[in-house]
Design an enzyme around this catalytic site. Structure first.
Site, PDB file in Angstrom:
ATOM      1  N   GLY A 167       0.831  -1.199   0.000  1.00 29.47           N
ATOM      2  CA  GLY A 167       0.000   0.000   0.000  1.00 29.47           C
ATOM      3  C   GLY A 167       0.861   1.243   0.000  1.00 29.47           C
ATOM      4  O   GLY A 167       2.056   1.198   0.323  1.00 29.47           O
ATOM      5  N   ARG A 168       0.244   2.356  -0.390  1.00 29.02           N
ATOM      6  CA  ARG A 168       1.008   3.586  -0.484  1.00 29.02           C
ATOM      7  C   ARG A 168       0.071   4.699  -0.067  1.00 29.02           C
ATOM      8  O   ARG A 168      -1.008   4.841  -0.635  1.00 29.02           O
ATOM      9  CB  ARG A 168       1.441   3.762  -1.932  1.00 29.02           C
ATOM     10  CG  ARG A 168       2.587   4.677  -2.154  1.00 29.02           C
ATOM     11  CD  ARG A 168       2.878   4.671  -3.639  1.00 29.02           C
ATOM     12  NE  ARG A 168       3.935   3.719  -3.971  1.00 29.02           N
ATOM     13  CZ  ARG A 168       5.197   4.090  -4.191  1.00 29.02           C
ATOM     14  NH1 ARG A 168       5.556   5.344  -4.087  1.00 29.02           N
ATOM     15  NH2 ARG A 168       6.113   3.199  -4.511  1.00 29.02           N
ATOM     16  N   PHE A 180       1.389   9.254   3.862  1.00 28.55           N
ATOM     17  CA  PHE A 180       2.430   9.335   4.887  1.00 28.55           C
ATOM     18  C   PHE A 180       3.593   8.400   4.641  1.00 28.55           C
ATOM     19  O   PHE A 180       4.572   8.438   5.340  1.00 28.55           O
ATOM     20  CB  PHE A 180       1.853   9.034   6.264  1.00 28.55           C
ATOM     21  CG  PHE A 180       0.684   9.899   6.614  1.00 28.55           C
ATOM     22  CD1 PHE A 180       0.844  11.266   6.747  1.00 28.55           C
ATOM     23  CD2 PHE A 180      -0.565   9.350   6.810  1.00 28.55           C
ATOM     24  CE1 PHE A 180      -0.224  12.069   7.069  1.00 28.55           C
ATOM     25  CE2 PHE A 180      -1.630  10.144   7.140  1.00 28.55           C
ATOM     26  CZ  PHE A 180      -1.471  11.513   7.265  1.00 28.55           C
ATOM     27  N   VAL A 217       3.768   1.098   2.600  1.00 26.06           N
ATOM     28  CA  VAL A 217       3.560  -0.026   3.512  1.00 26.06           C
ATOM     29  C   VAL A 217       4.090  -1.304   2.869  1.00 26.06           C
ATOM     30  O   VAL A 217       3.819  -1.575   1.698  1.00 26.06           O
ATOM     31  CB  VAL A 217       2.065  -0.196   3.826  1.00 26.06           C
ATOM     32  CG1 VAL A 217       1.874  -1.280   4.873  1.00 26.06           C
ATOM     33  CG2 VAL A 217       1.453   1.106   4.293  1.00 26.06           C
ATOM     34  N   LYS A 235       5.071   0.232   8.000  1.00 25.80           N
ATOM     35  CA  LYS A 235       4.920   1.514   7.291  1.00 25.80           C
ATOM     36  C   LYS A 235       6.176   2.347   7.481  1.00 25.80           C
ATOM     37  O   LYS A 235       6.588   2.640   8.600  1.00 25.80           O
ATOM     38  CB  LYS A 235       3.696   2.258   7.827  1.00 25.80           C
ATOM     39  CG  LYS A 235       3.532   3.632   7.219  1.00 25.80           C
ATOM     40  CD  LYS A 235       2.130   4.156   7.357  1.00 25.80           C
ATOM     41  CE  LYS A 235       1.575   4.515   6.008  1.00 25.80           C
ATOM     42  NZ  LYS A 235       0.162   4.715   5.961  1.00 25.80           N
ATOM     43  N   ASP A 287      -7.880  11.846   7.955  1.00 25.16           N
ATOM     44  CA  ASP A 287      -7.798  11.305   6.601  1.00 25.16           C
ATOM     45  C   ASP A 287      -8.668  10.048   6.460  1.00 25.16           C
ATOM     46  O   ASP A 287      -8.207   9.020   5.977  1.00 25.16           O
ATOM     47  CB  ASP A 287      -6.337  11.015   6.246  1.00 25.16           C
ATOM     48  CG  ASP A 287      -6.118  10.947   4.741  1.00 25.16           C
ATOM     49  OD1 ASP A 287      -7.036  11.350   3.990  1.00 25.16           O
ATOM     50  OD2 ASP A 287      -5.049  10.479   4.314  1.00 25.16           O
TER      51      ASP A 287
END
Ligand SMILES: *[C@@H]1O[C@H](CO)[C@@H](O)[C@H](O)[C@H]1NC(C)=O
Ligand SMILES: *[C@@H]1O[C@H](CO)[C@@H](O)[C@H](O)[C@H]1NC(C)=O
Ligand SMILES: *[C@@H]1O[C@H](CO)[C@@H](O)[C@H](O)[C@H]1NC(C)=O
Ligand SMILES: *[C@@H]1O[C@H](CO)[C@@H](O)[C@H](O)[C@H]1NC(C)=O
Ligand SMILES: *[C@@H]1O[C@H](CO)[C@@H](O)[C@H](O)[C@H]1NC(C)=O
Ligand SMILES: *[C@@H]1O[C@H](CO)[C@@H](O)[C@H](O)[C@H]1NC(C)=O
Ligand SMILES: *[C@@H]1O[C@H](CO)[C@@H](O)[C@H](O)[C@H]1NC(C)=O
Ligand SMILES: *[C@@H]1O[C@H](CO)[C@@H](O)[C@H](O)[C@H]1NC(C)=O
Length: 813
Positions: free
Chosen positions: A528-529, A532, A535, A553, A647
């Site tokens: 994942g991206r 912040f 991942v 992360k 978020d």
């Protein structure tokens, strides 16, 4: 001209049928001496209109290997041939074998004999001689004397159904059948009591003894008995009510119904305990529809100390559509009778205290968390104050404890058999069910009994009870031993990894960068991206022998400020524990390298789930929405320091093995705002569509920004479409605008187009949309708090009409 031709065709088709009827008793009259025999095409006694038939109807069990028939009255003009009366019998199954015969006799009325000629049922005429039988168009089968006085009728001897024109007097009642297709007596009763109350209750089967009522009409007035009820009426127009002695009425059918000329009506005590009034269009070919039903929630409404509840023992009841219950065995348990889904569940393991500490091995057991579940009774112990870990550990060590409920600081033990198991969206407690988790076997697969265990059990049978007393002490010793070793393992790790300054008041492990490099195989698999950081999937060692998957992360922003703030924030995040939050397992803090280690969840993000090819079920979606709301509420109100997520979007909601929603990336906004509030504004603004308007102004950021984003997310969950989707066309591109238009124009169907489950639950869709509109109010002070949002979702408080969300700016977007 056209109508004449139609009539001619009609006659042509009906002619053979008409002839056939005129030969048989087309006026509904049945002479003494007439018989019917149970068989595949056996004839029936029809009412004059042909609406109702008296006769044998094949029992359509899934697998009718016994070839059974039911002497009954049923609708003969509809495909389902729905049964409205049958030879209800307290002690035996009313279904009889092929070749059984019913005869109308002068002295006993109807007599049913089996193929061997043995009597199995009769209508029991007290006095008088039967001259004729009559199958009335109302569905009543009447036996009359030569002077036309009524000697017996099916309306006065109801089984599980009432029809229009039928009344029920005090002390009369209906009994449910065992299942949809098994007409043996079931556990449920619908009765008009002597005091004037109409009740639904469970009854003990062999004796008929009634347990506590789960529905009471309240038509008993102890102060003035003339206000009490005395008769249940089902009038010819399809309205049910209770007549009071003073002539007043208590309406059971509270809303107007479709015309009785065009519809059939019946009111049935279903086999699952729900009493419902149904209607069906005459000459239609569909299903019976529900006009109303009681009780409101049978899973929750059935209580009382006796009986198993709406479902069997150890089973868990959840409310299905039409207010009908659904029963399911928890993990590690299976149906006692495989063919009875509503029956009791048995554990697939031995939960016993044989042989003191030896027969029961706590290491072999584990817990399975049940969502929103409780058993209101079945308590055996209560411990307070206890935390969750103490609660589970002490149950694990107790060979009698089958499950625990934990809430706040209180821990209840539950004992077998568990009764009144139910799910309820309003529960705030946690339920953990014990099951045997031996070796690597998947626990949901029922295991055959271990022959070794069986042998042991037999041997210990004789001595077991004597040894019981010592087990408590042994177990206590085990808890202490276990607790100590647990502490040691963790203590060791913590000390080893602690960076030395000792400021972190947490037992969150601190990993070295090298360790995480190894754990992720040099940051190989990106999963994942986010705004912040990136991942990666990894694996860490939790004890010497077991590993667990983690998500690591790598924060991509450098923090100007010192180590101390970073750690303090990590500590705050590390202290959050909620089932709808992703857990932080550890961190790394080495100069420029700052990483967070989370638990790894298997089912990806809510985004891929919602916007994938297959639409997830409506039920699952609403559950997920509730869970996100609970997680957010926890962050806003229940943490040691308030955490604003900043978020919230479907990419930041992850799904666990059971498709529970878990919020991720919380606390990061705060981490980043330590010294970079400008940067965060830019970063957050990047996430189009979910951003509260105050981000664009220079006003303060409060928890209400999350409420806004939640509102948008809720709309996405309802409609399964993205908050911003230009492909939908200009008019529909912005979900919040479109949703508000749909709501304003009373076109909510459009929002859930093609989603049958949601369309069938349009009231709930409306409620959720209204909550969303409250959440997306441009003025933050108008938005409800997450607490209020959750209360509205759960139906604890009414949702008032939401105002236009855009009073300031008419051209948003
Ligand atoms: C019904 O029909 C039978 C003959 O089919 C006749 O004997 C009887 O009188 C009729 N009864 C009524 C009420 O019309
Ligand atoms: C029952 O009736 C149907 C249609 O009328 C016929 O096809 C079938 O052979 C009959 N069965 C018996 C056992 O008579
Ligand atoms: C009926 O049950 C028998 C044994 O219980 C089974 O062998 C058969 O397949 C079943 N038939 C159907 C149609 O389910
Ligand atoms: C059939 O039912 C109606 C309505 O209750 C009643 O008026 C009529 O007398 C009944 N007919 C017979 C033959 O019992
Ligand atoms: C129907 O239910 C009764 C009572 O539980 C049971 O004894 C009987 O075997 C069932 N009949 C069938 C055909 O399953
Ligand atoms: C009982 O209620 C009825 C009206 O429902 C009233 O007329 C009557 O006076 C009351 N009796 C007593 C004793 O209060
Ligand atoms: C049945 O009850 C309803 C509602 O109380 C009433 O409107 C209707 O006229 C009644 N019908 C008959 C046939 O009494
Ligand atoms: C009737 O109910 C069955 C099973 O619940 C369902 O499969 C079927 O589609 C329904 N039919 C109609 C016309 O609603």
């Amino acid at each position: 001209m056209a109508s004449a031709r139609l009539y001619f065709i009609f006659l042509l088709f009906q002619l053979p049928f008409y002839l056939h009827l005129s030969i048989a008793q087309n006026n509904g009259t049945v002479p003494v001496g007439a018989t019917l025999t149970a068989g595949t095409n056996s004839s029936t006694w029809l009412s004059p209109s042909g609406d109702f038939a008296f006769g044998f109807r094949q029992v359509d069990e899934e697998n009718n290997t016994n070839d059974l028939f039911l002497l009954s009255i049923f609708y003969s003009n509809i495909p389902a041939k729905t049964v409205v009366w049958y030879t209800d019998n307290k002690d035996q199954n009313p279904a009889v074998p092929r070749g059984s015969q019913v005869k109308l006799t002068a002295d006993h009325g109807l007599v049913l004999n089996d193929p061997q000629g043995k009597q199995v049922w009769s209508s029991e005429i007290d006095i008088g001689t039967v001259a004729v039988g009559h199958m009335n168009d109302t569905g009543n089968f009447v036996l009359a004397s030569s002077s036309s006085s009524k000697l017996w009728d099916s309306f006065s001897n109801p089984s599980d159904t009432l029809l229009p024109g039928q009344t029920m007097e005090t002390k009369q009642g209906l009994f449910s059948r065992k299942s949809e297709t098994n007409f043996s007596r079931g556990r449920f009763q619908f009765r008009l009591l002597k005091d004037g109350n109409l009740v639904l209750n469970i009854a003990n089967l062999p004796t008929g003894d009634a347990y506590d009522a789960y529905y009471i009409s309240g038509t008993y007035d102890p102060a003035n008995s003339s206000n009490s009820g005395y008769r249940v009426m089902f009038n010819e127009s399809g309205y049910m009510y209770i007549l009071r002695r003073n002539g007043g009425r208590f309406d059971l059918t509270t809303e107007s119904v479709v015309p009785a000329a065009d519809f059939y009506y019946r009111a049935t005590l279903n086999f699952d305990g729900v009493f419902a009034q149904y209607f069906y269009p005459k000459n239609g070919n569909e299903n019976w529809s529900v006009a109303w039903s009681e009780p409101e929630n049978i899973c929750v409404n059935i209580g009382g100390e006796m009986g198993s509840g709406a479902c069997g023992f150890n089973s868990i009841c959840s409310l299905d559509s039409d207010r009908r219950p659904k029963c399911a065995c928890p993990k590690g348990y299976s149906l006692l009778d495989e063919n009875d889904r509503y029956g009791s569940c048995k554990p697939d393991f031995e939960l016993s205290c044989w042989g003191g500490g030896q027969g029961y091995k706590k290491e072999l057991f584990d817990f399975h968390e049940l969502q929103l579940t409780n058993w209101h009774l079945s308590d055996s112990e209560r411990f307070r104050p206890y935390n969750e870990v103490q609660c589970k550990n002490s149950c694990l060590s107790d060979c009698f404890c089958a499950a625990v409920i934990f809430q706040d600081d209180c821990c209840w033990f539950k004992k077998l058999p568990l009764s009144n198991g139910m799910t309820d969206g309003r529960l705030t407690s946690k339920a953990f069910m014990k099951y045997k988790n031996k070796g690597d076997d998947p626990p949901s697969v029922p295991r055959p009994p271990d022959p070794e265990d069986k042998k042991k059990r037999k041997m210990m049978n004789a001595t077991g009870s004597v040894l019981l007393g010592s087990s408590v002490f042994v177990n206590f010793a085990l808890v202490c031993a276990f607790g100590l070793s647990f502490f040691f393992i963790y203590k060791k790790k913590w000390i080893r990894n602690s960076p030395g300054d000792g400021t972190i008041e947490t037992n969150l492990p601190c990993f070295s960068y090298k360790e995480l490099e190894e754990a992720t195989d040099n940051f190989k698999e990106e999963v994942g991206r986010g705004s912040f950081g990136i991942v990666y999937k990894g694996v860490i060692l939790t004890t010497r022998t077991s590993t667990t998957a983690v998500a690591v992360k790598k924060l991509d922003r450098v923090f100007q400020d010192g180590e101390k703030e970073f750690k303090n924030e990590v500590v705050v995040i590390g202290q959050t524990h909620h089932k709808n939050l992703v857990r932080l397992l550890g961190f790394c803090d080495e100069g420029q390298n700052r990483l967070l280690v989370y638990e790894f969840l298997n089912n990806g993000t809510l985004a891929s789930f919602l916007f994938g090819n297959l639409k997830p079920s409506w039920n699952l979606r609403t559950n997920i929405a509730f869970q996100i709301a609970r997680g957010l509420l926890y962050l806003h109100e229940d943490c040691s320091a308030q955490i604003i997520h900043c978020d919230i979007k479907p990419q930041n909601i992850l799904l666990d093995d059971y498709y529970n929603a878990r919020i991720s990336d919380f606390g990061l906004a705060k981490l980043l705002t330590l010294n970079q509030s400008k940067a965060i504004r830019t970063a957050i603004r990047g996430t189009k569509g979910y951003v509260a308007p105050e981000w664009f102004r220079n006003s303060t950021i409060t928890a209400k920004v999350d409420v806004y984003s939640f509102g948008v997310l809720l709309l996405e969950i309802i409609s399964c479409r993205k908050s911003f989707d230009i492909e939908m066309g200009e008019e529909y591109a912005i979900l919040t605008d479109w949703a508000f238009d749909c709501y304003r124009n009373e076109k909510l169907d459009d929002l859930v187009e093609g989603d049958m489950e949601a369309l069938n639950d349009i009231k709930c869709v409306e409620k959720l949309v209204m909550v969303s509109i409250w959440c997306i109010q441009e003025d933050p002070s108008l938005r409800p708090t997450m607490k209020k949002v959750l209360q509205m979702l759960e139906g604890v408080v009414e949702v008032s009409l939401p105002p236009n969300p855009y009073p300031f700016s008419s051209s948003m977007g």
